[in-house]
Design a protein around this motif. Sequence first.
Motif, PDB file in Angstrom:
ATOM      1  N   ALA A 326       0.702  -1.141  -0.072  1.00 42.92           N
ATOM      2  CA  ALA A 326      -0.079   0.069   0.003  1.00 42.92           C
ATOM      3  C   ALA A 326       0.892   1.272   0.007  1.00 42.92           C
ATOM      4  O   ALA A 326       0.586   2.088  -0.837  1.00 42.92           O
ATOM      5  CB  ALA A 326      -1.004  -0.006   1.344  1.00 42.92           C
ATOM      6  N   THR A 327       1.870   1.307   0.937  1.00 43.97           N
ATOM      7  CA  THR A 327       2.684   2.685   0.976  1.00 43.97           C
ATOM      8  C   THR A 327       3.571   2.629   0.116  1.00 43.97           C
ATOM      9  O   THR A 327       3.804   4.074  -0.547  1.00 43.97           O
ATOM     10  CB  THR A 327       3.329   2.668   2.349  1.00 43.97           C
ATOM     11  OG1 THR A 327       4.304   1.477   2.367  1.00 43.97           O
ATOM     12  CG2 THR A 327       2.395   2.535   3.662  1.00 43.97           C
ATOM     13  N   THR A 329       3.326   1.462  -3.187  1.00 45.26           N
ATOM     14  CA  THR A 329       2.365   1.958  -4.191  1.00 45.26           C
ATOM     15  C   THR A 329       1.804   3.317  -4.559  1.00 45.26           C
ATOM     16  O   THR A 329       2.087   3.921  -5.417  1.00 45.26           O
ATOM     17  CB  THR A 329       1.228   1.010  -4.394  1.00 45.26           C
ATOM     18  OG1 THR A 329       1.293  -0.365  -4.551  1.00 45.26           O
ATOM     19  CG2 THR A 329       0.234   1.406  -5.675  1.00 45.26           C
ATOM     20  N   MET A 330       1.578   3.934  -3.126  1.00 45.48           N
ATOM     21  CA  MET A 330       1.302   5.460  -3.305  1.00 45.48           C
ATOM     22  C   MET A 330       2.773   6.351  -3.200  1.00 45.48           C
ATOM     23  O   MET A 330       2.636   7.284  -4.042  1.00 45.48           O
ATOM     24  CB  MET A 330       0.729   5.621  -1.853  1.00 45.48           C
ATOM     25  CG  MET A 330      -0.726   5.531  -1.913  1.00 45.48           C
ATOM     26  SD  MET A 330      -1.649   6.040  -3.297  1.00 45.48           S
ATOM     27  CE  MET A 330      -3.324   5.692  -2.949  1.00 45.48           C
ATOM     28  N   TRP A 446      -5.333   3.796  -5.791  1.00 49.53           N
ATOM     29  CA  TRP A 446      -6.321   3.718  -4.815  1.00 49.53           C
ATOM     30  C   TRP A 446      -7.128   2.384  -4.698  1.00 49.53           C
ATOM     31  O   TRP A 446      -7.644   1.962  -3.702  1.00 49.53           O
ATOM     32  CB  TRP A 446      -7.249   4.871  -5.206  1.00 49.53           C
ATOM     33  CG  TRP A 446      -6.768   6.185  -4.682  1.00 49.53           C
ATOM     34  CD1 TRP A 446      -6.148   7.175  -5.476  1.00 49.53           C
ATOM     35  CD2 TRP A 446      -6.219   6.675  -3.404  1.00 49.53           C
ATOM     36  NE1 TRP A 446      -5.689   8.185  -4.838  1.00 49.53           N
ATOM     37  CE2 TRP A 446      -5.984   7.852  -3.468  1.00 49.53           C
ATOM     38  CE3 TRP A 446      -6.702   6.203  -2.225  1.00 49.53           C
ATOM     39  CZ2 TRP A 446      -5.299   8.715  -2.454  1.00 49.53           C
ATOM     40  CZ3 TRP A 446      -6.357   6.969  -1.088  1.00 49.53           C
ATOM     41  CH2 TRP A 446      -5.608   8.329  -1.439  1.00 49.53           C
ATOM     42  N   VAL A 449      -4.616  -0.107  -2.673  1.00 48.95           N
ATOM     43  CA  VAL A 449      -4.578   0.012  -1.387  1.00 48.95           C
ATOM     44  C   VAL A 449      -6.114  -0.073  -0.578  1.00 48.95           C
ATOM     45  O   VAL A 449      -6.166  -0.648   0.488  1.00 48.95           O
ATOM     46  CB  VAL A 449      -4.546   1.753  -1.116  1.00 48.95           C
ATOM     47  CG1 VAL A 449      -4.743   2.244   0.151  1.00 48.95           C
ATOM     48  CG2 VAL A 449      -3.325   2.077  -1.675  1.00 48.95           C
ATOM     49  N   TRP A 453      -6.680  -5.526   1.923  1.00 50.84           N
ATOM     50  CA  TRP A 453      -6.754  -5.660   3.582  1.00 50.84           C
ATOM     51  C   TRP A 453      -7.840  -6.741   3.846  1.00 50.84           C
ATOM     52  O   TRP A 453      -8.882  -6.911   3.260  1.00 50.84           O
ATOM     53  CB  TRP A 453      -6.894  -4.420   4.209  1.00 50.84           C
ATOM     54  CG  TRP A 453      -5.817  -3.267   3.767  1.00 50.84           C
ATOM     55  CD1 TRP A 453      -5.823  -2.189   3.018  1.00 50.84           C
ATOM     56  CD2 TRP A 453      -4.541  -3.183   4.330  1.00 50.84           C
ATOM     57  NE1 TRP A 453      -4.883  -1.835   2.986  1.00 50.84           N
ATOM     58  CE2 TRP A 453      -4.044  -2.171   3.803  1.00 50.84           C
ATOM     59  CE3 TRP A 453      -3.812  -3.989   5.170  1.00 50.84           C
ATOM     60  CZ2 TRP A 453      -2.522  -1.769   3.965  1.00 50.84           C
ATOM     61  CZ3 TRP A 453      -2.399  -3.576   5.288  1.00 50.84           C
ATOM     62  CH2 TRP A 453      -1.849  -2.452   4.855  1.00 50.84           C
ATOM     63  N   VAL A 462      -6.157   1.285   4.580  1.00 51.55           N
ATOM     64  CA  VAL A 462      -6.598   2.513   3.756  1.00 51.55           C
ATOM     65  C   VAL A 462      -5.952   3.755   4.257  1.00 51.55           C
ATOM     66  O   VAL A 462      -5.470   4.485   3.479  1.00 51.55           O
ATOM     67  CB  VAL A 462      -7.936   2.447   3.442  1.00 51.55           C
ATOM     68  CG1 VAL A 462      -8.383   3.354   2.691  1.00 51.55           C
ATOM     69  CG2 VAL A 462      -8.340   1.224   2.933  1.00 51.55           C
ATOM     70  N   GLY A 465      -2.054   4.007   3.673  1.00 54.80           N
ATOM     71  CA  GLY A 465      -2.016   4.228   2.562  1.00 54.80           C
ATOM     72  C   GLY A 465      -2.111   5.458   2.034  1.00 54.80           C
ATOM     73  O   GLY A 465      -1.271   6.181   1.187  1.00 54.80           O
ATOM     74  N   ASN A 469       0.161   8.547   0.484  1.00 53.41           N
ATOM     75  CA  ASN A 469       0.071   9.493  -0.679  1.00 53.41           C
ATOM     76  C   ASN A 469       0.299  10.948  -0.322  1.00 53.41           C
ATOM     77  O   ASN A 469       0.874  11.692  -1.095  1.00 53.41           O
ATOM     78  CB  ASN A 469      -1.324   9.211  -1.042  1.00 53.41           C
ATOM     79  CG  ASN A 469      -1.894  10.074  -2.278  1.00 53.41           C
ATOM     80  OD1 ASN A 469      -2.122  11.036  -2.128  1.00 53.41           O
ATOM     81  ND2 ASN A 469      -1.865   9.449  -3.369  1.00 53.41           N
TER      82      ASN A 469
END
Length: 577
Positions: A326-327, A329-330, A446, A449, A453, A462, A465, A469
């Motif tokens: 998640a992190t 990717t952002m 998005w 993210v 989970w 979320v 993430g 962003n």
Amino acid sequence: MAGGADTGASMYDAALHRRQALMGASGARALVKNWKVFRIAMFACIGGVLYGYNQGMFSGLLAMPSFKEHMGEYDPFDDTADQTKKGWLTAILELGAWVGALSSSFIAEVLSRKYGIIIATAVFIFGVIIQTTAIAGPGPNATLAGRFITGMGVGSVSMIVPIYASEIAPPEVRGALVATQQLAITFGIMVSFWIDYGTNYIGGTERGHQTDGAWMVPTCLQLGPAIVLLVGMIFMPFSPRWLLKHGREAESRKVLASLRNLAEDHELVELEFLEIKAQAFFEKRTAAEKFPGLAEPTAWNQFKLELLSIKSLFQTKAMFKRVVAATVTMFFQQWTGINAVLYYAPQIFQQLGLTGNTISLLATGVVGIVMFLATIPAVLWIDRVGRKPVLAIGALGMALCHFIIAVLLAKNEHQWATQPAAGWAACVMVWLFVIHFGYSWGPCAWIIVAEIWPLSSRSYGVALGASSNWMNNFIVGQVTPIMLQGITYGTYILFGLLTTLGAAFVWFFLPETKRLTLEEMDVVFGSQGTAQADFERMAEINEEIGLTRFLNTNVPSGGRDVTSIEKSHVQEKEDSS
């Protein structure tokens, strides 16, 4: 374990099957038939437009002579000015949005989604007022303070509005609401670019002639949709899910029935209510199991629960892989350079040889149009094509655009006047870059993210993430003017290399999440058993509250069996087609 999971999955399938037989038409048709749902969709879009407009509007302001005079030492186009201060002028909004996003989940949980949106919008309006009155006050410092406060509102609204809309909407239009949210953001960006282009003519386009109205008008126009959202939310209902979670069960059922324009004892209302109740019980029991002693829904317990739940995301290898997915990717989404383009587009186009502020603003307006149009295919086809190929192809396309711009800038930096074709070629590459972002990393990051989970950790994941962003957004906004002046074409090489690394990250690390169940997510992230435990707990709750018994009943309260309802629904679809 598997048996419990199978039972939970079969219960979900049964609920979905029963609901589809009862609900009738879906998608846009449901929005037209149900005015309350349509109004909610409109308000969800207002939140997205507000977010997108604020992002895009400021880039035009940075190019206006009257705004440069007003900002003094923060003048974004004064080569003698402190580049760090230039970066702060843009990036301070993202820092405020990061604070707003982190605090919004707590506010929305304790005070409700409805009041959370009202508070966030009020904060946004307060920040805009400070910015627009800065001309009569301390000038640049007031502008900076106003942008930070506005950012807090933007961050909160961008988090709470989609949550509220998804919880209050019926299942048949929920997907449309989520999809149109991203379109609304790009629509807001597009509108802001063209408003900037128009207001740039107020008083003339030259320094000394242009009036402060050129930048105050687009800034003040933010108040329009914000006030509409603020006033409209006063008359909107609470989220039925939030009401039930906070013990207001009778009110939750009443609100749900009102939203659906059905009687409280209607079978569809009963089914959806029981599903909401099951989810609320699931979240409470998961929290009670993980954090004994914090089950009481007090504000202090909720605050501690937020912190401990985020901490739990880092305590196992499997969950940490989700955190990385998640992190990071952002991280790569922001370091594609998209917001460098959105915030500094006029300056970039001037650097690429487009002389004149008006022409650079016109080229910036094209950026808004192409990004809006490029987002539409992702909304329509992302579930067919998949996440990985779209993200990888989009990243490679953006990287190629960056590298071509770098080459053109390196060869023609001091001779744009004699090489106009090279300048326009570089501008076309910027537009192509925005197209590649629009169909790929804009919406898909998005989606990733939101869907990786397990149920018990989704809200916290979320939020984590989203914080990645906004923080990376802040850093990009801070360093871009420094890089554009200091390393010129090296800026695009850096963005190109990082975007290429993003493509590699997606292809070799990120699993394909298209159409995966929670159990399958566990398998690909190496945490077998997490979703199984979630399914077992949910199956137990379904049995306890009567949802299992409801779904196993063959004859609905209206007197028709499920088969006849399904046949009627199929016939209705055939007649409409």
